[in-house]
Motif scaffolding. Structure first.
Motif, PDB file in Angstrom:
ATOM      1  N   TRP A  21     -11.812  17.487   0.670  1.00  0.00           N
ATOM      2  CA  TRP A  21     -10.749  17.024   0.021  1.00  0.00           C
ATOM      3  C   TRP A  21     -11.268  15.775  -0.909  1.00  0.00           C
ATOM      4  O   TRP A  21     -11.923  14.833  -0.441  1.00  0.00           O
ATOM      5  CB  TRP A  21      -9.614  16.323   1.220  1.00  0.00           C
ATOM      6  CG  TRP A  21      -9.257  17.229   2.125  1.00  0.00           C
ATOM      7  CD1 TRP A  21      -8.228  18.024   2.092  1.00  0.00           C
ATOM      8  CD2 TRP A  21     -10.002  17.669   3.214  1.00  0.00           C
ATOM      9  NE1 TRP A  21      -7.950  18.910   3.223  1.00  0.00           N
ATOM     10  CE2 TRP A  21      -9.037  18.919   3.793  1.00  0.00           C
ATOM     11  CE3 TRP A  21     -11.205  17.670   3.878  1.00  0.00           C
ATOM     12  CZ2 TRP A  21      -9.612  19.472   4.987  1.00  0.00           C
ATOM     13  CZ3 TRP A  21     -11.581  18.191   4.952  1.00  0.00           C
ATOM     14  CH2 TRP A  21     -10.743  19.204   5.760  1.00  0.00           C
ATOM     15  N   ILE A  22     -10.669  15.908  -2.236  1.00  0.00           N
ATOM     16  CA  ILE A  22     -10.924  14.696  -3.238  1.00  0.00           C
ATOM     17  C   ILE A  22      -9.755  14.188  -3.751  1.00  0.00           C
ATOM     18  O   ILE A  22      -8.705  15.037  -4.115  1.00  0.00           O
ATOM     19  CB  ILE A  22     -11.766  15.161  -4.250  1.00  0.00           C
ATOM     20  CG1 ILE A  22     -13.117  15.842  -3.800  1.00  0.00           C
ATOM     21  CG2 ILE A  22     -12.109  14.310  -5.162  1.00  0.00           C
ATOM     22  CD1 ILE A  22     -13.929  14.701  -3.206  1.00  0.00           C
ATOM     23  N   TRP A  23      -9.347  13.022  -3.583  1.00  0.00           N
ATOM     24  CA  TRP A  23      -8.282  12.257  -3.999  1.00  0.00           C
ATOM     25  C   TRP A  23      -8.528  11.306  -5.193  1.00  0.00           C
ATOM     26  O   TRP A  23      -9.436  10.712  -5.387  1.00  0.00           O
ATOM     27  CB  TRP A  23      -7.691  11.327  -2.835  1.00  0.00           C
ATOM     28  CG  TRP A  23      -7.090  11.865  -1.615  1.00  0.00           C
ATOM     29  CD1 TRP A  23      -7.776  12.213  -0.352  1.00  0.00           C
ATOM     30  CD2 TRP A  23      -5.739  12.372  -1.344  1.00  0.00           C
ATOM     31  NE1 TRP A  23      -7.178  12.655   0.488  1.00  0.00           N
ATOM     32  CE2 TRP A  23      -5.876  12.877  -0.162  1.00  0.00           C
ATOM     33  CE3 TRP A  23      -4.485  12.457  -1.944  1.00  0.00           C
ATOM     34  CZ2 TRP A  23      -4.770  13.527   0.578  1.00  0.00           C
ATOM     35  CZ3 TRP A  23      -3.434  12.926  -1.373  1.00  0.00           C
ATOM     36  CH2 TRP A  23      -3.499  13.401   0.025  1.00  0.00           C
ATOM     37  N   SER A  24      -7.540  11.631  -6.278  1.00  0.00           N
ATOM     38  CA  SER A  24      -7.611  10.816  -7.415  1.00  0.00           C
ATOM     39  C   SER A  24      -6.258  10.226  -7.555  1.00  0.00           C
ATOM     40  O   SER A  24      -5.174  10.839  -7.637  1.00  0.00           O
ATOM     41  CB  SER A  24      -8.014  11.720  -8.595  1.00  0.00           C
ATOM     42  OG  SER A  24      -7.836  10.556  -9.724  1.00  0.00           O
ATOM     43  N   PHE A  25      -6.123   8.736  -7.354  1.00  0.00           N
ATOM     44  CA  PHE A  25      -4.835   8.177  -7.396  1.00  0.00           C
ATOM     45  C   PHE A  25      -4.345   7.730  -8.662  1.00  0.00           C
ATOM     46  O   PHE A  25      -3.357   7.016  -8.797  1.00  0.00           O
ATOM     47  CB  PHE A  25      -5.132   6.718  -6.787  1.00  0.00           C
ATOM     48  CG  PHE A  25      -5.811   6.993  -5.036  1.00  0.00           C
ATOM     49  CD1 PHE A  25      -4.803   7.694  -4.198  1.00  0.00           C
ATOM     50  CD2 PHE A  25      -6.843   6.726  -4.628  1.00  0.00           C
ATOM     51  CE1 PHE A  25      -4.974   7.998  -3.050  1.00  0.00           C
ATOM     52  CE2 PHE A  25      -7.277   6.952  -3.430  1.00  0.00           C
ATOM     53  CZ  PHE A  25      -6.570   7.802  -2.521  1.00  0.00           C
ATOM     54  N   GLY A  26      -4.754   7.929  -9.648  1.00  0.00           N
ATOM     55  CA  GLY A  26      -4.261   7.868 -11.052  1.00  0.00           C
ATOM     56  C   GLY A  26      -4.765   6.454 -11.655  1.00  0.00           C
ATOM     57  O   GLY A  26      -4.197   6.000 -12.724  1.00  0.00           O
ATOM     58  N   HIS A  69      -3.542   3.519  -0.153  1.00  0.00           N
ATOM     59  CA  HIS A  69      -4.088   3.003  -1.464  1.00  0.00           C
ATOM     60  C   HIS A  69      -3.106   1.929  -2.019  1.00  0.00           C
ATOM     61  O   HIS A  69      -1.789   1.846  -2.068  1.00  0.00           O
ATOM     62  CB  HIS A  69      -4.122   4.068  -2.716  1.00  0.00           C
ATOM     63  CG  HIS A  69      -4.742   3.410  -3.717  1.00  0.00           C
ATOM     64  ND1 HIS A  69      -6.265   3.227  -3.857  1.00  0.00           N
ATOM     65  CD2 HIS A  69      -4.294   3.495  -4.946  1.00  0.00           C
ATOM     66  CE1 HIS A  69      -6.384   2.871  -4.886  1.00  0.00           C
ATOM     67  NE2 HIS A  69      -5.533   2.893  -5.813  1.00  0.00           N
ATOM     68  N   LEU A  70      -3.960   0.841  -2.187  1.00  0.00           N
ATOM     69  CA  LEU A  70      -3.205  -0.703  -2.801  1.00  0.00           C
ATOM     70  C   LEU A  70      -3.292  -0.567  -4.339  1.00  0.00           C
ATOM     71  O   LEU A  70      -4.474  -0.552  -4.956  1.00  0.00           O
ATOM     72  CB  LEU A  70      -3.770  -1.591  -2.202  1.00  0.00           C
ATOM     73  CG  LEU A  70      -3.164  -2.984  -2.716  1.00  0.00           C
ATOM     74  CD1 LEU A  70      -1.490  -3.050  -2.272  1.00  0.00           C
ATOM     75  CD2 LEU A  70      -3.797  -4.248  -2.308  1.00  0.00           C
ATOM     76  N   TYR A  71      -2.223  -0.443  -5.059  1.00  0.00           N
ATOM     77  CA  TYR A  71      -2.416  -0.532  -6.706  1.00  0.00           C
ATOM     78  C   TYR A  71      -1.994  -2.005  -7.012  1.00  0.00           C
ATOM     79  O   TYR A  71      -1.306  -2.575  -6.435  1.00  0.00           O
ATOM     80  CB  TYR A  71      -0.962   0.334  -6.978  1.00  0.00           C
ATOM     81  CG  TYR A  71      -1.141   1.648  -7.038  1.00  0.00           C
ATOM     82  CD1 TYR A  71      -2.050   2.731  -8.073  1.00  0.00           C
ATOM     83  CD2 TYR A  71      -0.732   2.545  -5.954  1.00  0.00           C
ATOM     84  CE1 TYR A  71      -2.003   3.966  -7.945  1.00  0.00           C
ATOM     85  CE2 TYR A  71      -0.758   4.018  -5.781  1.00  0.00           C
ATOM     86  CZ  TYR A  71      -1.696   4.559  -6.671  1.00  0.00           C
ATOM     87  OH  TYR A  71      -1.857   6.081  -6.507  1.00  0.00           O
ATOM     88  N   ASP A  72      -2.617  -2.219  -8.172  1.00  0.00           N
ATOM     89  CA  ASP A  72      -2.693  -3.870  -8.498  1.00  0.00           C
ATOM     90  C   ASP A  72      -1.729  -3.910  -9.814  1.00  0.00           C
ATOM     91  O   ASP A  72      -1.562  -5.213  -9.954  1.00  0.00           O
ATOM     92  CB  ASP A  72      -4.128  -4.234  -8.707  1.00  0.00           C
ATOM     93  CG  ASP A  72      -4.882  -3.477  -9.885  1.00  0.00           C
ATOM     94  OD1 ASP A  72      -4.096  -2.412 -10.396  1.00  0.00           O
ATOM     95  OD2 ASP A  72      -5.852  -3.848 -10.325  1.00  0.00           O
ATOM     96  N   THR A  73      -1.284  -2.843 -10.279  1.00  0.00           N
ATOM     97  CA  THR A  73      -0.314  -2.982 -11.161  1.00  0.00           C
ATOM     98  C   THR A  73       0.853  -1.968 -10.935  1.00  0.00           C
ATOM     99  O   THR A  73       0.676  -1.123 -10.358  1.00  0.00           O
ATOM    100  CB  THR A  73      -0.555  -2.912 -12.747  1.00  0.00           C
ATOM    101  OG1 THR A  73      -1.501  -1.447 -12.832  1.00  0.00           O
ATOM    102  CG2 THR A  73      -1.964  -3.962 -13.007  1.00  0.00           C
ATOM    103  N   SER A  74       1.884  -2.164 -11.483  1.00  0.00           N
ATOM    104  CA  SER A  74       3.119  -1.179 -11.452  1.00  0.00           C
ATOM    105  C   SER A  74       3.071  -0.073 -12.482  1.00  0.00           C
ATOM    106  O   SER A  74       2.307  -0.325 -13.315  1.00  0.00           O
ATOM    107  CB  SER A  74       4.428  -1.988 -11.448  1.00  0.00           C
ATOM    108  OG  SER A  74       4.364  -2.562 -12.902  1.00  0.00           O
ATOM    109  N   SER A  90       0.803  -1.275   0.038  1.00  0.00           N
ATOM    110  CA  SER A  90      -0.162  -0.015  -0.052  1.00  0.00           C
ATOM    111  C   SER A  90       1.081   1.425   0.046  1.00  0.00           C
ATOM    112  O   SER A  90       1.831   1.384   0.528  1.00  0.00           O
ATOM    113  CB  SER A  90      -0.975   0.013   1.314  1.00  0.00           C
ATOM    114  OG  SER A  90      -1.737  -1.068   1.205  1.00  0.00           O
ATOM    115  N   ALA A  91       0.355   2.417  -0.740  1.00  0.00           N
ATOM    116  CA  ALA A  91       1.070   3.558  -0.817  1.00  0.00           C
ATOM    117  C   ALA A  91       0.411   4.607   0.250  1.00  0.00           C
ATOM    118  O   ALA A  91      -1.000   4.539   0.145  1.00  0.00           O
ATOM    119  CB  ALA A  91       1.090   4.214  -2.109  1.00  0.00           C
TER     120      ALA A  91
END
Length: 806
Positions: free
Chosen positions: A501-506, A519-524, A480-481
């Motif tokens: 506050w609104i976060w968008s993690f890309g 936030h946990l990303y499922d791909t690099s 997780s980041a």
């Protein structure tokens, strides 16, 4: 006259089925009439025929010509008659089987464009296709050879007069490329001239002078340096030359317009002199001479008036001040459906708005010039605008300028006072305030007569949040980041505070109203993380930072294929800074080797290894496979398109099995000829049995050898019936033979006295029991003799009898 419908159908079928050989490239300049080839010699040799029909393929109108199909692979010739007599010409194809058609036009006093619209210009013409029923190919033209079956494509010689100009179109109907010889030597008239052209006249031209020649001259020999102009106010030069035909892309013309630079300054006689080398069709250089012409300076219209005025006090004075001489008229148009005459005039407008005033002057040479002047009768503007009274710091102030003026007039400009010291003259300004606070915007609207209207409005600018956040570094895609918002806002204007506050993690994921999300990303990959913060006044700002989620891709592997029992060289290249690790089994936890290259032991059977990569950030890739492949010697045979060939076209296509990826080939065809092609095509010249062999070295260096037999035969056959009965009962009424593989053929029939009664060189002949003169022959036994050559050149002779029954 029109041809029979059956012949036209044959012509169209012939056009579809002929095989067009290599010809001159299409759309050559001489394939259009106005760029025709000049006739300056008796005989023209054209070794290659033309293809296409030029840039204008429809110059010949089939409705006005015997050329029912118009232009086909055609070229144009042009010539002028010097002395009267008969005009004759002959077109002789280099290949007698080709058909050349033609049409001749009297263009005296006419232009090339008239050919398609003016009846009667075509004075002689041949058919546009061969007379297939009579076999009309070969020689054609205006040559008097009008007798015999092919007279339709020839015409009698034509009486012509001195000074007449003709154009000739020659069309290659059959489409072959052998060319032809065009011969005018039979003519008693002299076609090509040796008389130099003369400049015979000059006339006024509003930009200078126009000159005429006694005959057409070549466009590419005429340029401004070929002429001089002398007279009062010089020196003068010719800055441009134009002509109708040359400007349209043609080759020749006889009248040219000279633009004089600078324009002549005084009404006087001027001398136009030809000083350069201007040539006609046949290279005759024009005589250098001079012509006098009276020229006037071109008229120069010019209008002046006082400054724009408001409607209630306008009184315009318009004045011509161009200085032109020999003017015969002044025509004013005030732009309100009224006008006047004379060099100076006054006018008062009854309505406001823009007015366009024009003055047209004309001199005694009927040259005119018109000038225009825009004036404005100005009403008082009504200043008005719309603006959003509540703004956020950094927003662009959007202003809609709603100012108006009488619909028949126009505004000239605006002055905006933005309330923070900025003054601008833009029609509709945009502005960004640098500090929050209240401001007053004032608009001054001006007309062209300096009439002005003003208005003001108040606006408030609120502060925006100052967005900041931290992001964790060196995160692998399965971890997780973590992020933390550090955003603030200024609150000294109206006690502003942060609200959302609104976060968008890309990665298409968002989260609202959390100050420190994970936030946990499922791909690099590299993701653009954005935080948008809103104040309680609705003002917002955002910040975007890139975060890299690391993952190590599998190493780039390279398989290796080697010959049986050779060692393989395998590669597994990791990402930069990473390490490749090798395993013998997919489930092994310990690597037996680390590095990007690995040399195997001798390969007898295919061997597969497993490789992963470890990055500098400590991320491990998925495992990939890399194999060493043993190339076991192949068995097979040559692939041939046929094993039995027949002369004369004994051609075989050869290849090896697809699984043999050859790099080098050596073919032997058994007849002393070899080839190194991968898939050769070989033609045998003589009958016999041959053994085809090939030695192959494949892309891996492994060697193979294959062979296959092939047989070549020559099959020659002639069948002659023993009798026939031409009695009209529909059964065996014609005598004919059957042949195979025969290239040259002569068949003769004799009566019992030894007299020749029938002969043919056509293997498909049909004999109906008649002599060559059409006489019906009596019953009886007739002898025949056949002489022929087979496909390899061997002589074939046969004699016998045939019985004719009635």
């Amino acid at each position: 006259m029109p041809r029979p419908q059956t012949c036209i159908l044959l012509v169209l079928l012939f056009l579809i089925t002929i095989s067009v050989r290599a010809q001159l490239p299409p759309n050559q300049p001489e394939q259009d009439c106005f760029s025709a080839i000049p006739v300056c010699q008796d005989i023209y040799v054209q070794n290659n025929a033309y293809s296409g029909a030029g840039s204008d393929p429809d110059e010949i109108n089939p409705a006005l010509s015997c050329r029912l199909l118009g232009e086909i692979n055609s070229v144009w010739y042009v010539f002028k008659i010097e002395t009267p007599g008969n005009l004759c010409f002959t077109i002789t194809p280099n290949n007698a089987t080709e058909d050349y058609d033609w049409s001749l036009y009297n263009l005296t006093g006419r232009s090339c464009a008239d050919i398609k619209t003016v009846p009667g210009l075509e004075i002689a013409c041949s058919w546009d296709a061969p007379d297939l029923m009579a076999g009309c190919t070969g020689v054609t033209g205006v040559n008097g050879q009008t007798g015999g079956p092919c007279g339709l494509q020839n015409r009698a010689c034509i009486p012509v007069n001195a000074g007449e100009t003709f154009v000739l179109n020659v069309s290659n109907f059959t489409g072959f490329d052998d060319g032809y010889v065009l011969d005018f030597s039979q003519s008693t008239a002299v076609l090509f001239d040796d008389t130099p052209p003369d400049m015979v006249g000059a006339s006024p031209f509003c930009d200078g002078a126009a000159v005429s020649f006694s005959e057409n001259v070549l466009c590419n020999t005429v340029d401004p340096g070929d002429f001089t102009v002398t007279g009062p106010g010089g020196p003068y030069t010719i800055s441009a030359i134009s002509s109708d035909n040359c400007d349209a892309g043609g080759t020749f013309d006889n009248t040219f317009r000279l633009t004089i630079d600078p324009p002549v300054q005084f009404p006087a006689n001027y001398t136009v002199s030809l000083v350069g080398n201007v040539s006609d069709f046949c290279g005759n250089v024009a005589n250098q001479n001079s012509q006098d012409v009276f020229l006037l300076p071109p008229p120069n219209s010019s209008v002046t008036a006082v400054d724009p005025q408001c409607l209630e006090s306008n009184d315009f004075e318009f004045t011509y001040d161009g200085g032109s001489v020999d003017l015969i008229s002044y025509i004013w148009d005030f732009g309100d459906s009224t006008g006047s005459t004379g060099p100076t005039t006054q006018h008062t407008y009854l309505s406001s708005g823009p007015k366009t005033v024009s003055l047209t002057i004309r001199n005694i040479n009927n040259c005119v010039d018109t000038s225009f002047l825009d004036v404005l009768v100005e009403p008082t503007p009504i200043a008005d605008f719309a603006v959003d009274s509540t703004l956020c710091l950094g927003d662009t102030v959007g202003i809609a300028n709603l100012s108006t003026i009488d619909s028949v007039s126009a505004l000239s400009g605006f002055q905006w006072e933005m309330g923070d010291g900025l003054v601008t003259n833009q029609d509709t300004p945009t502005h960004v305030y640098l500090q929050p606070g209240p401001y007053t915007i004032t608009l001054n609207a001006f007309s062209v007569a300096n009439c002005v209207g003003s208005t003001s409005q108040d606006v408030v600018v609120y502060p925006k949040p100052e967005v900041a956040f931290t992001a964790e570094e060196n995160v692998c895609f399965y971890d997780s980041a973590h992020f933390v918002s550090l955003s603030t806002i200024r609150n000294d204007i109206a006690n502003d505070s942060l609200e959302r506050w609104i976060w968008s993690f890309g990665d298409s994921s968002t989260l609202a109203n959390v100050l420190a999300p994970a936030h946990l990303y499922d791909t690099s990959g590299i993701y653009s993380v954005n935080l948008t913060v809103f104040s309680d006044k609705g003002c917002a700002d955002s910040l975007t930072q890139d975060i890299e989620i690391y993952a190590t891709p599998p190493p780039v592997v390279t398989f290796d294929t080697v010959c049986f029992s050779d060692r393989a060289f395998l590669q597994a290249v990791p990402v930069p800074g990473g390490t490749s690790r090798w395993y013998e089994n997919e489930a092994d936890t310990l690597a037996f080797f680390s590095g990007s290259t690995f040399l195997t032991s001798p390969v007898v059977f295919d061997q597969t290894y497993y490789v992963d990569a470890l990055s500098a950030q400590g991320c491990v890739s998925e495992r990939d496979t890399v194999s060493a492949i043993a190339r076991i010697p192949e068995e097979g045979s040559i692939l041939a398109s046929d094993s039995l060939l027949e002369l004369p076209t004994a051609i075989v296509n050869l290849s090896v099995p697809d699984e043999i990826r050859g790099a080098d080939f050596l073919w032997s065809f058994g007849d002393g000829i070899q080839s190194t092609s991968e898939q050769p095509v070989h033609e045998y010249q003589f009958p016999g049995k041959y053994l085809i062999t090939v030695d192959v070295v494949d892309v891996y260096g492994c060697e193979y050898a294959f062979e296959t037999p092939i047989e070549v035969k020559k099959l020659v056959a002639v069948f002659v019936p023993s009798g026939f009965s031409p009695n009209g009962d529909g059964i065996n009424d014609e005598f004919f033979i059957q042949v195979r593989s025969i290239t040259r053929f002569t068949f003769k029939i004799y009566n019992r006295h030894g007299n020749l009664v029938f002969a043919s060189q056509d293997p498909d002949f049909r004999w109906k029991g008649e002599s060559d003169e059409g006489v019906v022959l009596a019953e009886g036994v007739y002898t025949y003799r056949l002489d022929a050559l087979d496909v390899t050149g061997d002589q074939l002779t046969e004699a016998g009898t045939v019985t004719l029954f009635r």
